[in-house]
Design a protein around this motif. Structure first.
Motif, PDB file in Angstrom:
ATOM      1  N   GLY A 153       3.817  43.109 173.815  1.00 61.06           N
ATOM      2  CA  GLY A 153       4.412  44.067 172.892  1.00 61.06           C
ATOM      3  C   GLY A 153       3.873  45.465 173.079  1.00 61.06           C
ATOM      4  O   GLY A 153       4.541  46.457 172.776  1.00 61.06           O
ATOM      5  N   SER A 201       6.541  40.362 179.069  1.00 64.45           N
ATOM      6  CA  SER A 201       7.414  40.354 177.896  1.00 64.45           C
ATOM      7  C   SER A 201       8.710  39.577 178.097  1.00 64.45           C
ATOM      8  O   SER A 201       9.352  39.207 177.110  1.00 64.45           O
ATOM      9  CB  SER A 201       7.735  41.790 177.465  1.00 64.45           C
ATOM     10  N   LYS A 253       8.913  32.368 174.074  1.00 64.96           N
ATOM     11  CA  LYS A 253       9.383  33.016 172.847  1.00 64.96           C
ATOM     12  C   LYS A 253       9.885  32.014 171.820  1.00 64.96           C
ATOM     13  O   LYS A 253      10.535  32.399 170.839  1.00 64.96           O
ATOM     14  CB  LYS A 253      10.495  34.018 173.175  1.00 64.96           C
ATOM     15  N   THR A 270       7.207  36.988 168.310  1.00 65.35           N
ATOM     16  CA  THR A 270       6.736  38.153 167.576  1.00 65.35           C
ATOM     17  C   THR A 270       6.119  37.733 166.247  1.00 65.35           C
ATOM     18  O   THR A 270       6.397  36.646 165.720  1.00 65.35           O
ATOM     19  CB  THR A 270       7.875  39.143 167.297  1.00 65.35           C
ATOM     20  N   ASN A 292       7.437  43.555 164.304  1.00 67.18           N
ATOM     21  CA  ASN A 292       8.629  43.274 165.124  1.00 67.18           C
ATOM     22  C   ASN A 292       8.334  43.323 166.612  1.00 67.18           C
ATOM     23  O   ASN A 292       9.044  42.728 167.416  1.00 67.18           O
ATOM     24  CB  ASN A 292       9.738  44.283 164.805  1.00 67.18           C
ATOM     25  N   ALA A 293       7.292  44.061 166.993  1.00 69.56           N
ATOM     26  CA  ALA A 293       6.954  44.212 168.414  1.00 69.56           C
ATOM     27  C   ALA A 293       5.758  43.367 168.824  1.00 69.56           C
ATOM     28  O   ALA A 293       5.716  42.839 169.940  1.00 69.56           O
ATOM     29  CB  ALA A 293       6.676  45.683 168.727  1.00 69.56           C
ATOM     30  N   THR A 330       3.073  40.477 169.465  1.00 73.74           N
ATOM     31  CA  THR A 330       3.264  39.074 169.815  1.00 73.74           C
ATOM     32  C   THR A 330       2.077  38.227 169.377  1.00 73.74           C
ATOM     33  O   THR A 330       0.994  38.742 169.077  1.00 73.74           O
ATOM     34  CB  THR A 330       3.426  38.923 171.335  1.00 73.74           C
TER      35      THR A 330
END
Length: 339
Positions: free
Chosen positions: A30, A52, A58, A75, A106-107, A109
């Motif tokens: 992130g 990423s 994810k 995230t 939100n960004a 991890t």
């Protein structure tokens, strides 16, 4: 910012090869901490490995026994609001929501959150000495501006704290960090993942230089009713903890069956004292019992001038958090005023 090469590997195996190709390689996910450190000239990687877009990291998936595996690239927002996390690990969800801002969550991890570095003023100021940046150069925080610094597990080399909220809850839940490297895969219990400073404060974790975090495993669900995350800070908006407490209890009728207590903002890693937790087993959850536990957890705690207040603040926070957990009234992370 120094010059660096850049790679975006397509698999975990490729990422391992890339990060092992240079002693000054850094993993970028992130970027919410690393990019800042690069701008401040604190981190000077010669090779950035952008993970990423790695496939398979994810997702949040089921494990045996009803546990969950949270991919390293999930995230913070996705983890906190996942219905399975909210139902089975509400302590973790609440703790994540206590950290940072919505935009950062939100960004940021899961893996990056565990790997973030201290917010010590001297560490961030490349013009000052700092044993974490330059081993052997000294620790100005010992006798300088140290309001936010550690009171437990310190050394004469470093009194920095680990800033993560999420890691505190994971310590209480006894999560396991899954990593991959040239020698294969392994699991590192969260209690062994972060390090105390000792004589090597430049090493924050026991992750190998050529290893990559792939996931975090949460064990079978427990502590779904009697829990809380209490975060005390200088302001209710975006701020790091002066002291935080993740408290989780399993009740057996009117007594405590099991307790987990982890502290943040007080040490170089999330702080747990299993012997103190065992003191609550079979006991009525009252203030007197909580105060005895707090004294045991804080045994040996010591301030360094400006942060002397943290010892008493931590004692009161432990008692308050255990009281919230026992009552089944977790601290709200929306209305952040202390309940």
């Amino acid at each position: 910012m120094n010059r660096f090469s850049y790679a975006r590997p397509g698999s975990v195996a490729d990422a391992i090869r890339e990060v092992g190709s240079s002693p000054a390689a850094k993993i970028l996910a992130g970027g919410t901490n690393l990019v800042d450190l690069m701008k401040y000239n604190v981190e000077r990687p010669t090779h950035l490995v952008d993970v990423s877009r790695l496939p398979g990291l994810k997702e949040i998936t089921e494990t045996e026994g009803g546990g969950l595996r949270i991919g390293a690239l999930v995230t913070n927002t996705a983890a906190a609001y996942d219905p399975r996390v909210q139902e089975r690990y509400p302590l973790l969800s609440s703790t994540i929501l206590a950290g940072a801002t919505a935009q950062l969550r939100n960004a940021a991890t899961t893996g990056g959150n565990l790997m973030q570095r201290t917010r010590c003023y001297y560490f961030y100021d490349a013009s000052t000495p700092c044993n974490k940046r330059v081993p052997g150069s000294g620790c100005p925080a010992l006798h300088g501006v140290n309001r936010i610094h550690a009171i437990l597990g310190t050394s004469d080399k470093c009194i920095a704290t680990h800033p993560s909220d999420m890691a505190v809850a994971m310590a209480a839940l006894e999560a396991v960090v899954r990593v991959s490297g040239p020698r294969g895969e392994r699991g590192i219990p969260i209690a062994e993942f972060h390090r105390l400073p000792g004589d090597t404060p430049e090493r924050d974790t026991n992750l190998g230089a050529d290893e990559v975090i792939t996931a975090v495993d949460l064990p079978e669900p427990r502590f779904t009713t009697h829990y809380t995350y209490l975060k005390l800070r200088d302001r209710l908006s975006y701020a790091f903890a002066l002291v935080s407490v993740a408290a989780a209890l399993e009740m057996d009728g009117g007594t405590v069956g099991e307790a987990r207590i982890a502290l943040g903002g007080v040490a170089h890693k999330p702080w747990r004292v299993p012997e103190a937790e065992a003191m609550l087993k079979g006991k009525v959850p009252d203030r007197a019992a909580f105060e005895r536990v707090a004294e045991r957890i804080l045994q040996g705690a010591k301030g360094h001038g400006e942060n002397d207040f943290k010892v008493e603040l931590a004692r009161r926070a432990i008692v308050r958090a255990l009281s919230q957990a026992a009552a089944g009234t977790p601290q709200s992370q929306t209305d952040k005023r202390i309940q």
